[in-house]
Motif scaffolding. Structure first.
Motif, short mmCIF file in Angstrom:
data_model
loop_
_atom_site.label_atom_id
_atom_site.label_comp_id
_atom_site.label_asym_id
_atom_site.label_seq_id
_atom_site.Cartn_x
_atom_site.Cartn_y
_atom_site.Cartn_z
N ILE A 11 59.12 132.42 -0.35
CA ILE A 11 58.24 133.11 0.59
C ILE A 11 58.69 132.92 2.03
CG2 ILE A 11 55.91 133.07 1.58
CD1 ILE A 11 54.82 132.71 -1.22
N HIS A 12 59.13 131.70 2.35
CA HIS A 12 59.53 131.40 3.72
C HIS A 12 61.02 131.62 3.96
CE1 HIS A 12 55.67 129.17 3.43
NE2 HIS A 12 55.55 129.56 4.69
N ASN A 13 61.68 132.27 2.99
CA ASN A 13 63.09 132.62 3.14
C ASN A 13 63.97 131.40 3.38
OD1 ASN A 13 65.16 134.54 3.12
ND2 ASN A 13 65.14 134.74 5.34
N LYS A 14 63.67 130.30 2.66
CA LYS A 14 64.43 129.06 2.82
C LYS A 14 65.24 128.73 1.57
CE LYS A 14 63.55 126.72 6.06
NZ LYS A 14 64.12 126.69 7.42
N ALA A 15 65.17 129.57 0.55
CA ALA A 15 65.84 129.28 -0.72
C ALA A 15 67.34 129.54 -0.62
CB ALA A 15 65.24 130.12 -1.84
N ASP A 17 71.14 130.14 -2.78
CA ASP A 17 71.52 131.08 -3.84
C ASP A 17 71.10 130.58 -5.22
OD1 ASP A 17 72.60 132.76 -1.99
OD2 ASP A 17 74.66 132.05 -2.24
N TYR A 18 71.27 129.28 -5.45
CA TYR A 18 70.89 128.71 -6.74
C TYR A 18 69.40 128.88 -6.98
CZ TYR A 18 69.95 125.14 -10.29
OH TYR A 18 69.52 124.49 -11.41
N GLN A 19 68.60 128.57 -5.97
CA GLN A 19 67.14 128.68 -6.10
C GLN A 19 66.70 130.14 -6.25
OE1 GLN A 19 66.49 126.64 -2.47
NE2 GLN A 19 66.20 124.63 -3.42
N LYS A 20 67.40 131.04 -5.58
CA LYS A 20 67.08 132.47 -5.72
C LYS A 20 67.33 132.94 -7.15
CE LYS A 20 68.02 133.65 -0.89
NZ LYS A 20 68.97 134.30 0.05
N ASN A 21 68.42 132.46 -7.75
CA ASN A 21 68.72 132.82 -9.13
C ASN A 21 67.66 132.27 -10.09
OD1 ASN A 21 71.07 134.19 -8.46
ND2 ASN A 21 72.37 132.39 -8.70
N GLU A 22 67.25 131.02 -9.84
CA GLU A 22 66.20 130.42 -10.67
C GLU A 22 64.89 131.21 -10.53
OE1 GLU A 22 66.30 127.69 -12.87
OE2 GLU A 22 68.41 128.22 -12.61
N PHE A 23 64.60 131.62 -9.30
CA PHE A 23 63.39 132.40 -9.05
C PHE A 23 63.43 133.72 -9.82
CE2 PHE A 23 61.45 135.88 -6.66
CZ PHE A 23 60.12 135.47 -6.65
N GLU A 24 64.56 134.40 -9.77
CA GLU A 24 64.69 135.69 -10.46
C GLU A 24 64.48 135.53 -11.96
OE1 GLU A 24 64.93 138.71 -9.33
OE2 GLU A 24 64.90 138.04 -7.24
N LYS A 25 65.01 134.46 -12.52
CA LYS A 25 64.84 134.21 -13.96
C LYS A 25 63.37 134.00 -14.29
CE LYS A 25 69.36 131.98 -14.55
NZ LYS A 25 70.04 130.69 -14.83
N LEU A 26 62.71 133.17 -13.48
CA LEU A 26 61.31 132.84 -13.76
C LEU A 26 60.38 134.03 -13.56
CD1 LEU A 26 61.12 129.29 -12.13
CD2 LEU A 26 60.81 129.82 -14.55
N VAL A 27 60.59 134.77 -12.48
CA VAL A 27 59.69 135.87 -12.18
C VAL A 27 59.81 136.99 -13.21
CG1 VAL A 27 61.11 137.38 -10.71
CG2 VAL A 27 58.68 137.04 -10.17
N PRO A 101 67.70 123.81 9.68
CA PRO A 101 68.83 124.25 8.86
C PRO A 101 68.45 124.37 7.39
CG PRO A 101 69.09 121.95 9.51
CD PRO A 101 67.93 122.49 10.29
N SER A 102 69.01 125.34 6.73
CA SER A 102 68.75 125.54 5.30
C SER A 102 69.59 124.56 4.49
CB SER A 102 69.11 126.98 4.91
OG SER A 102 70.52 127.18 5.02
N ASN A 103 69.28 124.48 3.20
CA ASN A 103 70.06 123.61 2.31
C ASN A 103 71.53 124.02 2.31
OD1 ASN A 103 67.74 122.20 1.49
ND2 ASN A 103 67.27 123.75 -0.04
N ASP A 104 71.78 125.32 2.30
CA ASP A 104 73.16 125.81 2.31
C ASP A 104 73.89 125.37 3.57
OD1 ASP A 104 72.91 127.02 -0.12
OD2 ASP A 104 72.52 129.02 0.67
N GLU A 105 73.21 125.48 4.71
CA GLU A 105 73.83 125.12 5.99
C GLU A 105 74.14 123.63 6.04
OE1 GLU A 105 71.83 128.49 8.91
OE2 GLU A 105 70.76 126.63 8.50
N ILE A 106 73.21 122.82 5.55
CA ILE A 106 73.44 121.37 5.53
C ILE A 106 74.60 121.03 4.60
CG2 ILE A 106 72.45 119.13 4.92
CD1 ILE A 106 69.70 120.31 5.62
N TYR A 107 74.58 121.63 3.42
CA TYR A 107 75.65 121.37 2.44
C TYR A 107 77.02 121.76 3.01
CZ TYR A 107 78.46 122.03 -1.80
OH TYR A 107 79.45 121.99 -2.74
#
Length: 242
Positions: A11-15, A17-27, A101-107
């Motif tokens: 919702i807050h656009n902080k996910a 790529d991995y989390q987005k994929n998990e979200f798509e599977k669940l939804v 910073p997002s998780n991707d940016e930190i990583y």
């Protein structure tokens, strides 16, 4: 990851790529999850609408009270300013929260592929026909998917733990984070010369997929033991706790 936490990240656009994929599977497969997501969207929309209405009412009130611009500065009392300050504080908080910073940016800031220290491969020279040389050549060439399979085969034949470490590295380089985590965890049990390095990359893997608390636990151990990259671990830990 907790499903409610995943919904909030989306919702807050902080996910990532991995989390987005998990979200798509669940939804697409979990009706209860989809319902919870829709409810969260509705609640957020209602909150935004409510706050917008409050601000609109505030500005309308100020405009009607202070139509004469010449008198505006003299009539603007502390009592009138307070709602402005409160509204500005809310907006500032939202801006600051969204700018973290997002998780991707930190990583991406901390991740560097671990170098090949096992097989000496000189550029321009013919690569040996043996499986080990080919695996490390593909690893250095960032052909991680191929290297991953080769290291898996080699480790099954020659049970030397550093092959498992490099297989995990190949999985990480190939953005297969769940496999990387499982392999690093397995490698941690072996306590070899690459143990400390494996722990650092395990922490980064957790950061990448948004498992913040697990990453912090691993980083704490790195710092306590002052092991591989412990100074970077201190910096990363500070970033995660901000």
């Amino acid at each position: 990851m907790d499903k409610e936490q995943l919904i909030q990240l989306i919702i807050h656009n902080k996910a990532n790529d991995y989390q987005k994929n998990e979200f798509e599977k669940l939804v697409n497969t979990d009706l209860e999850f989809k319902k919870s997501y829709q409810e969260a969207l509705d609640m957020r929309a209602a909150l935004i609408k409510s706050k917008s209405a409050e601000l609109r009412s505030l500005f309308d009130k100020l405009e009607s009270t202070h139509r004469d611009k010449k008198q505006f500065s003299r009539k603007l009392s502390i009592k009138t300013i307070i709602p402005f300050v409160a509204a500005a504080s809310i907006l500032l908080f939202i801006l600051l929260w969204n700018s973290s910073p997002s998780n991707d940016e930190i990583y991406n800031q901390y991740y560097t592929p671990y170098r090949n220290v096992i097989v000496n491969i000189e550029r321009g020279e013919t690569i040996g026909d043996d499986q080990v040389s080919r695996a490390f050549y593909n690893y250095e060439s960032k052909n991680y998917a191929v290297a991953y399979k080769q290291f898996d085969s080699i480790y099954n034949q020659d049970n030397q733990s550093f092959y498992l470490f490099y297989q995990a590295n190949a999985a990480l380089g190939n953005e297969d984070y769940s496999s990387a985590i499982e392999l690093y965890k397995e490698h941690q049990k072996l306590q070899d010369d690459f143990y400390a390095r494996s722990r650092w990359y395990l922490a980064l893997s957790y950061v990448k997929i948004g498992e913040k608390e697990k990453a912090i636990l691993v980083l704490d151990k790195i710092i306590d033991n002052q092991s591989y990259n412990y100074k970077k671990a201190q910096s990363l830990l500070q970033t995660l706790k901000e």
